[in-house]
Motif scaffolding. Structure first.
Motif, PDB file in Angstrom:
ATOM      1  N   ALA A   1      21.582 -50.457-122.574  1.00 17.57           N
ATOM      2  CA  ALA A   1      20.996 -49.350-123.328  1.00 17.57           C
ATOM      3  C   ALA A   1      21.811 -48.054-123.270  1.00 17.57           C
ATOM      4  N   PRO A   2      22.523 -47.761-122.155  1.00 19.59           N
ATOM      5  CA  PRO A   2      23.255 -46.486-122.121  1.00 19.59           C
ATOM      6  C   PRO A   2      24.179 -46.260-123.307  1.00 19.59           C
ATOM      7  N   ILE A   3      24.783 -47.330-123.844  1.00 18.74           N
ATOM      8  CA  ILE A   3      25.677 -47.155-124.997  1.00 18.74           C
ATOM      9  C   ILE A   3      24.899 -46.545-126.167  1.00 18.74           C
ATOM     10  N   PHE A   4      23.759 -47.170-126.478  1.00 22.54           N
ATOM     11  CA  PHE A   4      22.974 -46.719-127.624  1.00 22.54           C
ATOM     12  C   PHE A   4      22.291 -45.394-127.324  1.00 22.54           C
ATOM     13  N   TRP A   5      21.891 -45.260-126.055  1.00 27.16           N
ATOM     14  CA  TRP A   5      21.208 -44.027-125.665  1.00 27.16           C
ATOM     15  C   TRP A   5      22.168 -42.845-125.724  1.00 27.16           C
ATOM     16  N   ALA A   6      23.421 -43.059-125.319  1.00 27.82           N
ATOM     17  CA  ALA A   6      24.407 -41.974-125.334  1.00 27.82           C
ATOM     18  C   ALA A   6      24.709 -41.564-126.773  1.00 27.82           C
ATOM     19  N   LEU A   7      24.864 -42.558-127.670  1.00 26.97           N
ATOM     20  CA  LEU A   7      25.108 -42.242-129.083  1.00 26.97           C
ATOM     21  C   LEU A   7      23.900 -41.520-129.679  1.00 26.97           C
ATOM     22  N   PHE A   8      22.710 -41.994-129.293  1.00 27.83           N
ATOM     23  CA  PHE A   8      21.459 -41.379-129.752  1.00 27.83           C
ATOM     24  C   PHE A   8      21.380 -39.932-129.274  1.00 27.83           C
ATOM     25  N   GLY A   9      21.710 -39.732-127.996  1.00 27.23           N
ATOM     26  CA  GLY A   9      21.642 -38.391-127.417  1.00 27.23           C
ATOM     27  C   GLY A   9      22.644 -37.452-128.056  1.00 27.23           C
ATOM     28  N   ALA A  10      23.873 -37.960-128.246  1.00 23.79           N
ATOM     29  CA  ALA A  10      24.911 -37.128-128.853  1.00 23.79           C
ATOM     30  C   ALA A  10      24.511 -36.764-130.279  1.00 23.79           C
TER      31      ALA A  10
END
Lengths: 251, 122
Positions: free
Chosen positions: B10-19
């Protein structure tokens, strides 16, 4: 019976797994005074109206965390919620949401207890100290880092509030996460690496969609949503940086 | 009683989501104001701000390319993640199909934007 006594309707969710196919509502007429909590209301029902009603309670002063119930749909401690605030309307009392019901207002908390065990909710000392070396010292700042998270009384109201736990009970959830964070940020603790495995796992923090209702319902003003979301950042940093900063035996 | 835990990706998608969330919160309203209100109505900015020549030059500049790609790609990844999780929230437990549709859409949009920016030249 005093003069300011009134009667309120309490609608209780009943369920006896050996007899009932599905839970049903039962309404009781309960005389009450201004100082009576919802817990005292259901105790009145058990003592005078229907002795078969089951519910958990203990301290009556919001510290044991036993008497959590859905009161008019809101996760609340029934000992610190007062009947006078609902009168003259009817008050609806149900078992905590998102948990299997054992009987009436008693829920099965096994899943939560397993989660609580899995976070290792105790200090895993960074350095072993002998008695002669004395106590572990902490600055006020180091205490501040974890103090609010240590107020959790395991009442599970945050779990009843969390829509994501409701959708997927595998999710480690707000309460256990707040306690996990409490130990991870304690300056005396050295167990962070072990606990981070759980944080970063598929049952971990990323189920949370930052609703924040968990922190709103907490009777002890813990902020579990904050713990969960700080650990999203921690888990993400660990995910991307783990190859740069090798951990383990060779330090 | 240690279970085997699988690390979440999830961190990959979460980081893109957050950015994307950060960028859309900071720049989204400003972009709407410029491209949707100020320029069409001829307010505040010079009349030729978004002329073809200006926009072409902007998209041919390396920094301009980076800006356009970041805006398009991160906004898309943010939206994809938000839509996918909202589906779950409203009770549609869409599986791998919805995941592919949401994140795949963002991925295609990103690739298309990157390709177009390269094709437009320097």
């Amino acid at each position: 019976m005093s003069e300011n006594q009134r009667t309120i309707e309490i609608e209780v969710l009943r369920y006896h797994p050996e007899k009932d196919k599905v839970p049903y509502q039962q309404v009781f007429q309960v005389p009450f005074t201004d100082d009576m909590s919802v817990l005292q209301g259901v105790q009145y029902i058990k003592d005078y109206l229907d002795g078969s009603l089951s519910f958990r309670w203990s301290c009556r002063m919001a510290i044991c965390g036993s008497c959590g119930m859905m009161i008019n749909g809101e996760p609340s401690l029934s000992c610190e919620t007062f009947l006078r605030d609902y009168y003259p309307a009817r008050v609806r009392v149900e078992a905590l949401a998102h948990f299997p019901i054992e009987r009436d207002l008693v829920i099965n908390m096994e899943g939560f207890i397993e989660k609580l065990e899995s976070i290792q909710p105790y200090i895993i000392p960074k350095e072993k100290r002998t008695l002669e070396q004395g106590e572990y010292l902490q600055t006020p700042e180091q205490l501040n880092a974890y103090e609010q998270f240590s107020s959790c009384i395991n009442c599970m109201l945050c779990y009843a509030a969390c829509p994501q736990f409701g959708l997927n009970p595998e999710f480690i959830g707000p309460g256990a996460m707040a306690l996990l964070h409490r130990y991870n940020v304690d300056s005396r603790d050295g167990g962070k690496a072990e606990r981070m495995e759980l944080v970063a796992s598929e049952e971990g923090v990323f189920h949370c969609t930052a609703v924040g209702y968990c922190s709103e319902v907490c009777p002890k003003h813990v902020d579990p949503a904050n713990a969960v979301n700080q650990n999203k950042t921690n888990a993400a940093a660990d995910y991307f940086l783990r190859f740069l900063a090798p951990k383990g035996g060779a330090k | 009683m240690k279970r085997t835990l699988k690390r979440s990706n999830a961190p990959i998608f979460w980081a893109l989501f957050g950015a994307g969330g950060m960028l859309s919160a900071l720049l989204g309203p400003m972009l709407v104001l410029i491209t949707g209100i100020a320029v069409p109505l001829g307010l505040l900015l010079p009349a030729d701000t978004m002329s073809y020549a200006n926009m072409l030059a902007f998209s041919q500049n390396v920094i301009g390319k980076g800006f356009i790609l970041a805006i398009i790609a991160l906004f898309l990844w943010h939206a994809a993640h938000r839509i996918f999780h909202s589906l779950h929230d409203i009770g549609i437990h869409a599986g791998i199909g919805a995941k592919l549709l949401c994140y795949g859409g963002a991925m295609l949009g990103t690739l298309f934007a990157a390709y177009s920016l390269l094709a437009i030249g320097f």
